[in-house]
Design a protein around this motif. Structure first.
Motif, short mmCIF file in Angstrom:
data_model
loop_
_atom_site.label_atom_id
_atom_site.label_comp_id
_atom_site.label_asym_id
_atom_site.label_seq_id
_atom_site.Cartn_x
_atom_site.Cartn_y
_atom_site.Cartn_z
N ILE A 134 0.85 -1.20 0.00
CA ILE A 134 0.00 0.00 0.00
C ILE A 134 0.88 1.25 0.00
CG2 ILE A 134 -1.66 1.34 1.36
CD1 ILE A 134 -2.88 -1.06 -0.06
N ARG A 135 1.92 1.22 0.81
CA ARG A 135 2.86 2.36 0.86
C ARG A 135 3.54 2.54 -0.50
NH1 ARG A 135 2.98 6.65 2.31
NH2 ARG A 135 1.68 5.77 3.96
N GLN A 136 3.94 1.41 -1.11
CA GLN A 136 4.58 1.50 -2.43
C GLN A 136 3.61 2.12 -3.45
OE1 GLN A 136 6.59 -2.08 -3.85
NE2 GLN A 136 6.74 -2.84 -1.75
N THR A 137 2.34 1.71 -3.37
CA THR A 137 1.36 2.22 -4.32
C THR A 137 1.12 3.72 -4.10
OG1 THR A 137 0.35 0.03 -4.30
CG2 THR A 137 -0.94 1.80 -5.29
N PHE A 138 1.02 4.12 -2.82
CA PHE A 138 0.95 5.56 -2.51
C PHE A 138 2.08 6.31 -3.22
CE2 PHE A 138 -1.56 5.21 1.65
CZ PHE A 138 -2.50 6.15 1.30
N GLU A 139 3.29 5.78 -3.07
CA GLU A 139 4.45 6.49 -3.60
C GLU A 139 4.46 6.52 -5.13
OE1 GLU A 139 7.84 4.86 -1.50
OE2 GLU A 139 7.08 5.63 0.41
N GLY A 343 -11.07 11.29 -6.52
CA GLY A 343 -10.75 10.52 -5.31
C GLY A 343 -10.60 9.07 -5.69
N LEU A 344 -9.45 8.49 -5.33
CA LEU A 344 -9.23 7.09 -5.71
C LEU A 344 -8.82 6.25 -4.52
CD1 LEU A 344 -5.92 6.38 -5.97
CD2 LEU A 344 -6.16 7.99 -7.87
N GLY A 345 -9.23 4.99 -4.59
CA GLY A 345 -8.88 4.05 -3.52
C GLY A 345 -7.53 3.40 -3.82
N VAL A 346 -6.56 3.66 -2.94
CA VAL A 346 -5.21 3.14 -3.16
C VAL A 346 -5.21 1.60 -3.08
CG1 VAL A 346 -2.84 3.13 -2.27
CG2 VAL A 346 -4.18 5.24 -2.27
N ASP A 347 -6.02 1.06 -2.15
CA ASP A 347 -6.08 -0.39 -2.01
C ASP A 347 -6.60 -1.02 -3.30
OD1 ASP A 347 -6.12 -0.42 1.33
OD2 ASP A 347 -7.11 1.29 0.37
N PHE A 349 -6.46 0.27 -6.31
CA PHE A 349 -5.43 0.40 -7.34
C PHE A 349 -4.37 -0.69 -7.21
CE2 PHE A 349 -5.24 4.39 -10.00
CZ PHE A 349 -6.60 4.61 -9.94
N ALA A 350 -3.98 -1.00 -5.96
CA ALA A 350 -2.97 -2.04 -5.73
C ALA A 350 -3.53 -3.41 -6.12
CB ALA A 350 -2.51 -2.02 -4.28
N LEU A 351 -4.80 -3.67 -5.76
CA LEU A 351 -5.43 -4.95 -6.13
C LEU A 351 -5.39 -5.13 -7.64
CD1 LEU A 351 -8.72 -4.99 -3.93
CD2 LEU A 351 -6.64 -6.33 -3.55
N LEU A 352 -5.79 -4.08 -8.36
CA LEU A 352 -5.87 -4.17 -9.82
C LEU A 352 -4.49 -4.33 -10.44
CD1 LEU A 352 -8.54 -1.40 -10.57
CD2 LEU A 352 -8.84 -3.89 -10.78
N LYS A 353 -3.55 -3.47 -10.01
CA LYS A 353 -2.24 -3.47 -10.67
C LYS A 353 -1.46 -4.75 -10.41
CE LYS A 353 1.91 -0.75 -11.48
NZ LYS A 353 2.45 0.62 -11.49
N ILE A 356 -4.26 -8.90 -7.20
CA ILE A 356 -4.59 -9.46 -5.88
C ILE A 356 -6.11 -9.51 -5.77
CG2 ILE A 356 -4.36 -9.06 -3.40
CD1 ILE A 356 -1.76 -7.41 -4.27
N ASN A 357 -6.64 -10.58 -5.13
CA ASN A 357 -8.10 -10.73 -5.15
C ASN A 357 -8.77 -10.52 -3.80
OD1 ASN A 357 -7.42 -12.99 -3.72
ND2 ASN A 357 -7.89 -14.45 -5.36
N ASP A 358 -7.99 -10.06 -2.78
CA ASP A 358 -8.61 -9.88 -1.47
C ASP A 358 -7.96 -8.72 -0.73
OD1 ASP A 358 -9.73 -10.04 1.02
OD2 ASP A 358 -9.33 -12.19 1.31
N ILE A 359 -8.74 -7.67 -0.50
CA ILE A 359 -8.20 -6.47 0.17
C ILE A 359 -7.71 -6.78 1.58
CG2 ILE A 359 -10.38 -5.67 1.18
CD1 ILE A 359 -9.63 -2.83 0.50
N GLN A 360 -8.30 -7.83 2.20
CA GLN A 360 -7.93 -8.17 3.59
C GLN A 360 -6.45 -8.56 3.70
OE1 GLN A 360 -9.92 -7.39 5.96
NE2 GLN A 360 -11.65 -6.96 4.56
N LEU A 361 -5.88 -9.05 2.59
CA LEU A 361 -4.46 -9.43 2.61
C LEU A 361 -3.57 -8.25 3.01
CD1 LEU A 361 -4.43 -11.60 -0.64
CD2 LEU A 361 -3.79 -12.42 1.65
N PHE A 362 -4.05 -7.04 2.71
CA PHE A 362 -3.23 -5.85 3.04
C PHE A 362 -3.16 -5.60 4.54
CE2 PHE A 362 -4.64 -4.21 -1.31
CZ PHE A 362 -3.49 -4.69 -1.92
N PHE A 363 -4.14 -6.12 5.27
CA PHE A 363 -4.23 -5.78 6.70
C PHE A 363 -3.83 -6.93 7.61
CE2 PHE A 363 -7.75 -3.53 4.41
CZ PHE A 363 -7.05 -2.34 4.25
N GLN A 364 -3.57 -8.10 7.02
CA GLN A 364 -3.25 -9.28 7.85
C GLN A 364 -1.77 -9.37 8.17
OE1 GLN A 364 -5.03 -12.07 5.20
NE2 GLN A 364 -7.05 -11.97 6.19
N ASN A 365 -0.95 -8.65 7.43
CA ASN A 365 0.50 -8.63 7.68
C ASN A 365 1.13 -10.02 7.69
OD1 ASN A 365 0.85 -5.92 7.61
ND2 ASN A 365 0.50 -5.63 9.79
#
Ligand code: 2NL
Length: 374
Positions: A134-139, A343-347, A349-353, A356-365
């Motif tokens: 997510i941080r990489q996508t922000f950048e 306004g765009l959702g970074v999560d 954008f990361a899923l699409l690029k 990845i098929n599950d946003i929860q993966l970003f928060f499970q660490n």
């Protein structure tokens, strides 16, 4: 230490020594005993005992030789005893000092061996982490807008209803509030602010755009990255906390063409030059006209597949020309100014690029997931 066998407690007369010639073996015995003691002085403590035994002022061997052999010696022996004693003293003093140096050197050597670094040991490897996807996508997104002259602005996640809703042309009871339900922070009774409108967790980063316009005169070209909150149940595409970047460009001569060109440039920079965009009419209270920005499906390149539900298009984000009502809230001259916002959702954008098929993966660490994006 010096054994009690040496006969320095007796006088020469008691030892039966009457002639100078008898002195040599007597002193030779003493030296032999001294040599044995010297050899046994192997550390600091035993060296000190050795030194005191031979050189101690009160009862060291040399003192006893002086008191018992030299002082009471008859005149015919005195000179020879004195001579032999002087030689012995010089020998003892030199040897005691030499032992001290040897004991010290041995101790230093032992210490340096004990404390030696073994340079052949493998080092401690501390794994170096990576920036979260997510941080990489922000950048990645920030870099594209920075290259267009935008500035990055950040602000608080706890906001007032005024900045999150009212100033964005979403009055109380507006239906848009239903889709942006969020978490309210009620002040405990007794806190000065209780009774005042409650604070809330921002549902988008627009409040910071409003705050920026309040503070600075146009032109404005900013993007606002950050965490936002909605009262959503978590699933593979929803989270009560997610990440957003909003953009805002306001000046005296910004047209829909600038809006479209910026969007197309940004999408092709982020997803690659093959991806085409289209604008679809939409509605937001804070933009007029409003649009959804779609991109050709990155999987099938527009021919239709499961990912794009066989439409060839994927919805990316919402945008539009800033509604004049918003300018009124920040005391901008709505007649003179125009601009666009998105306004765009970074999560998302990361899923699409990154497929990845599950946003929860970003928060499970889960490191097995995170390590795939070094
Ligand atoms: C979305 C997409 C959007 C904005 C955000 C904005 C901010 C100001 C003025 C006007 Cl200060 N607009 N932001 C505009 C269009 C879309 O977000 O899906 N939002 C619900």
């Amino acid at each position: 230490m010096p054994t009690k066998t040496h006969n320095v407690t007796q006088t020469l007369a008691q030892l039966g020594i009457t002639r100078p010639a008898q002195l040599a073996p007597l002193f030779a015995d003493l030296r032999a005993e001294f040599a044995r003691d010297a050899a046994a002085a192997s550390d600091e403590a035993s060296w000190k005992a050795f030194r005191d035994a031979w050189l101690g002022r009160r009862s060291g061997v040399l003192t006893q030789v002086t008191d018992n052999w030299l002082k009471p010696a008859p005149p015919e022996l005195k000179r020879a005893v004195g001579q032999a004693l002087n030689d012995l003293r010089a020998h003892v003093e030199a040897e005691v000092e030499a032992r001290r140096a040897a004991v010290e050197a041995a101790a230093a050597q032992a210490a340096s061996q004990r404390e030696a670094l073994d340079l052949s040991l493998p080092g401690v490897r501390r794994p170096i982490g990576t920036r979260h996807l997510i941080r990489q996508t922000f950048e990645e997104i920030e870099r594209i807008f920075l290259s267009l002259g935008y500035t990055v602005v950040e602000g608080p996640e706890i906001e007032t209803p005024y900045y999150n809703f009212e100033a964005l042309n979403i009055p109380e009871h507006h239906p848009a509030r239903d889709t942006m339900d969020t978490f309210y922070l009620t002040m405990p009774p007794g806190v000065p602010e209780s009774g005042a409108p409650p604070h809330l967790l921002r549902t988008h980063t627009s409040p910071m755009q409003v705050r920026t316009m309040e503070k600075q005169p146009p032109p404005v070209r900013i993007i606002v990255p950050g965490k936002v909150y909605r009262r959503d149940n978590p699933d593979s595409t929803h989270s009560f906390m997610f990440h957003q970047i909003e953009g805002l460009a306001v000046d005296t001569d910004i047209t829909f063409c600038d809006f479209k060109g910026t969007v197309e440039y940004f999408v092709s920079q982020f997803f690659g030059p093959k991806v085409k965009t289209r604008l679809r009419p939409s509605y937001f209270p804070f933009t007029e006209p409003s649009a959804e920005v779609d991109a050709t499906c990155h999987v099938c390149e527009g021919s239709g597949c499961r990912i794009c539900k066989f439409s060839g298009w994927i919805e990316l984000f919402g945008a539009g020309m800033v509604d004049p009502a918003v300018y009124d809230f920040v005391n901008y001259d709505a007649k003179r100014l125009s601009g666009f916002a998105f306004g765009l959702g970074v999560d998302r954008f990361a899923l699409l690029k990154y497929g990845i098929n599950d946003i929860q993966l970003f928060f499970q660490n889960d490191a097995r997931f995170l390590r795939q994006f070094p």
